[in-house]
Each structure stands twice: as structure tokens, then as C-alpha cells.
Design a protein around this motif. Structure first.
Motif, PDB file in Angstrom:
ATOM      1  N   TYR A  87       0.846  -1.184   0.000  1.00 55.11           N
ATOM      2  CA  TYR A  87       0.000   0.000   0.000  1.00 55.11           C
ATOM      3  C   TYR A  87       0.886   1.240   0.000  1.00 55.11           C
ATOM      4  O   TYR A  87       2.024   1.228   0.440  1.00 55.11           O
ATOM      5  N   PRO A 134      -4.157   0.802   2.716  1.00 59.02           N
ATOM      6  CA  PRO A 134      -3.812  -0.394   3.510  1.00 59.02           C
ATOM      7  C   PRO A 134      -5.083  -1.149   3.886  1.00 59.02           C
ATOM      8  O   PRO A 134      -6.170  -0.583   3.885  1.00 59.02           O
ATOM      9  N   TRP A 149      -7.188  -3.479   8.921  1.00 56.83           N
ATOM     10  CA  TRP A 149      -6.504  -3.798  10.175  1.00 56.83           C
ATOM     11  C   TRP A 149      -5.159  -3.098  10.318  1.00 56.83           C
ATOM     12  O   TRP A 149      -4.521  -3.193  11.344  1.00 56.83           O
ATOM     13  N   LYS A 150      -4.728  -2.366   9.219  1.00 51.49           N
ATOM     14  CA  LYS A 150      -3.476  -1.621   9.303  1.00 51.49           C
ATOM     15  C   LYS A 150      -3.704  -0.110   9.205  1.00 51.49           C
ATOM     16  O   LYS A 150      -2.781   0.637   8.950  1.00 51.49           O
ATOM     17  N   THR A 151      -4.911   0.334   9.460  1.00 47.75           N
ATOM     18  CA  THR A 151      -5.202   1.768   9.385  1.00 47.75           C
ATOM     19  C   THR A 151      -4.951   2.418  10.736  1.00 47.75           C
ATOM     20  O   THR A 151      -4.822   1.749  11.771  1.00 47.75           O
ATOM     21  N   TYR A 152      -4.898   3.750  10.729  1.00 53.49           N
ATOM     22  CA  TYR A 152      -4.714   4.493  11.977  1.00 53.49           C
ATOM     23  C   TYR A 152      -5.873   4.249  12.940  1.00 53.49           C
ATOM     24  O   TYR A 152      -5.686   4.173  14.147  1.00 53.49           O
ATOM     25  N   TYR A 201      -5.206   0.919  14.546  1.00 54.62           N
ATOM     26  CA  TYR A 201      -4.150   1.034  15.560  1.00 54.62           C
ATOM     27  C   TYR A 201      -4.647   1.767  16.805  1.00 54.62           C
ATOM     28  O   TYR A 201      -4.337   1.385  17.938  1.00 54.62           O
ATOM     29  N   TYR A 239      -6.722  -0.677  18.655  1.00 49.00           N
ATOM     30  CA  TYR A 239      -5.871  -1.646  19.341  1.00 49.00           C
ATOM     31  C   TYR A 239      -5.326  -1.045  20.628  1.00 49.00           C
ATOM     32  O   TYR A 239      -5.311  -1.694  21.687  1.00 49.00           O
TER      33      TYR A 239
END
Length: 181
Positions: free
Chosen positions: A11, A39, A42-45, A48, A51
Motif C-alpha cells: 500500500y 492499507p 486492520w493496518k489503518t490508523y 491502531y 488496538y
């Protein structure tokens, strides 16, 4: 028509530049096509951030859970300590009562022994001496020809016998309250 497979691109932002050649061999002007591959979710701001918040809440929850568990454990231990303390206190009080009872028995036994000793001393010493003196005076009275002296001696012997009876009563009074010696 020509195709291009761009499936392995990571990405990010890219510029796709295209130039074409016609059948006569002439090249076209270069065409630039900018595009962005986003992305996966699950890989975005936002992911995160989620998480981080989830981990934070999990950490805080674990701390609270552990604190509650420790408070409960503390209460259980405090109750156990209080129970053990109460049992020790009761045992100590029982032992103190036992020692007091034993001391009382020892005092009574000592008093009884002392009474017996005093009674023996009075009987074996004082009463026997008074009795011996009375017998001696009776022997003197038998050998005396003076009737007034004989009567006086017998009066003294009577007083001595009364004293002996009084001492025997005193010795009986020294006996233990339950009627023992």
C-alpha cells in the motif's frame, strides 16, 4: 489491449505512467495516472487507535480485577488471622484458668500440709509435754500427805487436762474443711 497485474504492490501512493506504440512504430505521449493503494482495514490508523484503546482497557481491567482479587484475599486472610487470634486467646485464657486452678490446688495442699505439721507439732510437742507434766503432778499428789496440797495439785492437773482438750479441739479445727487429716 494490454494489461498489467499490480497485485503485489504494497500500500502507498503511486504514479502509473503509460506510453503506447502504434502499428507504425510511433510512440504516444506519456500519460501519468496517479493512484493510491490503501492499507487493509486492520493496518489503518483507526485500527491502531482501537488496538491501543483495547489494550489500555484490558490493562486497566486486569489491574482492577487483580485489585479486587487481592482485596478479597486480604479479607479472607484477615478473617483467618482473626479466627486464629481468637482461638489463641481462648487457648491462652484456658491455660491461665488451668494455671490458676493448679495454683489454688497447690495453695490448698500447702495449707493442708502446714495444718498437719502444726497439728503434729502441737500433739507431739506441746500436748505430750503438758500430759507428762500432769502425770508427774499426779505422781507428786499421790506421794503428798497434805490433803490441801493434793487437792491443789489435782486442780492444776484438771486445768492441764482442760488445756489439752482445748489444744485437741484446736488441732481438729486445723483439719481440712472436707474432714481429712
Amino acid at each position: 489491449v494490454c494489461s498489467s497485474d499490480l497485485g503485489n504492490l504494497p500500500y502507498g501512493s503511486y504514479v502509473f505512467k503509460v506510453k503506447a506504440m502504434n502499428g507504425e512504430g510511433y510512440w504516444s505521449k506519456e500519460y501519468a495516472y496517479p493512484f493510491t493503494i490503501r492499507p487493509p482495514w486492520w493496518k489503518t490508523y483507526w485500527a491502531y487507535g482501537s488496538y491501543f484503546i483495547f489494550i489500555g482497557f484490558t490493562y486497566v481491567g486486569a489491574i482492577r480485577w487483580n485489585s479486587r482479587r487481592l482485596r478479597k484475599r486480604t479479607l479472607v486472610l484477615k478473617a483467618a488471622v482473626d479466627d486464629a487470634t481468637a482461638q489463641l486467646r481462648m487457648q491462652r485464657e484456658w491455660e491461665v484458668r488451668q494455671l490458676q486452678d493448679e495454683n489454688r490446688k497447690n495453695i490448698v495442699r500447702t495449707q493442708e500440709d502446714e495444718r498437719l505439721r502444726i497439728g503434729r507439732d502441737l500433739h507431739d510437742g506441746t500436748i505430750q509435754s503438758i500430759y507428762a507434766s500432769g502425770l508427774h503432778l499426779e505422781a507428786v499428789a499421790l506421794n503428798t500427805s497434805d490433803p490441801d496440797a493434793r487437792d491443789e495439785i489435782r486442780s492444776v492437773v484438771g486445768s492441764l487436762n482442760a488445756t489439752i482438750d482445748g489444744l485437741r479441739g484446736y488441732i481438729r479445727g486445723l483439719q481440712a474443711p472436707d474432714g481429712g487429716p
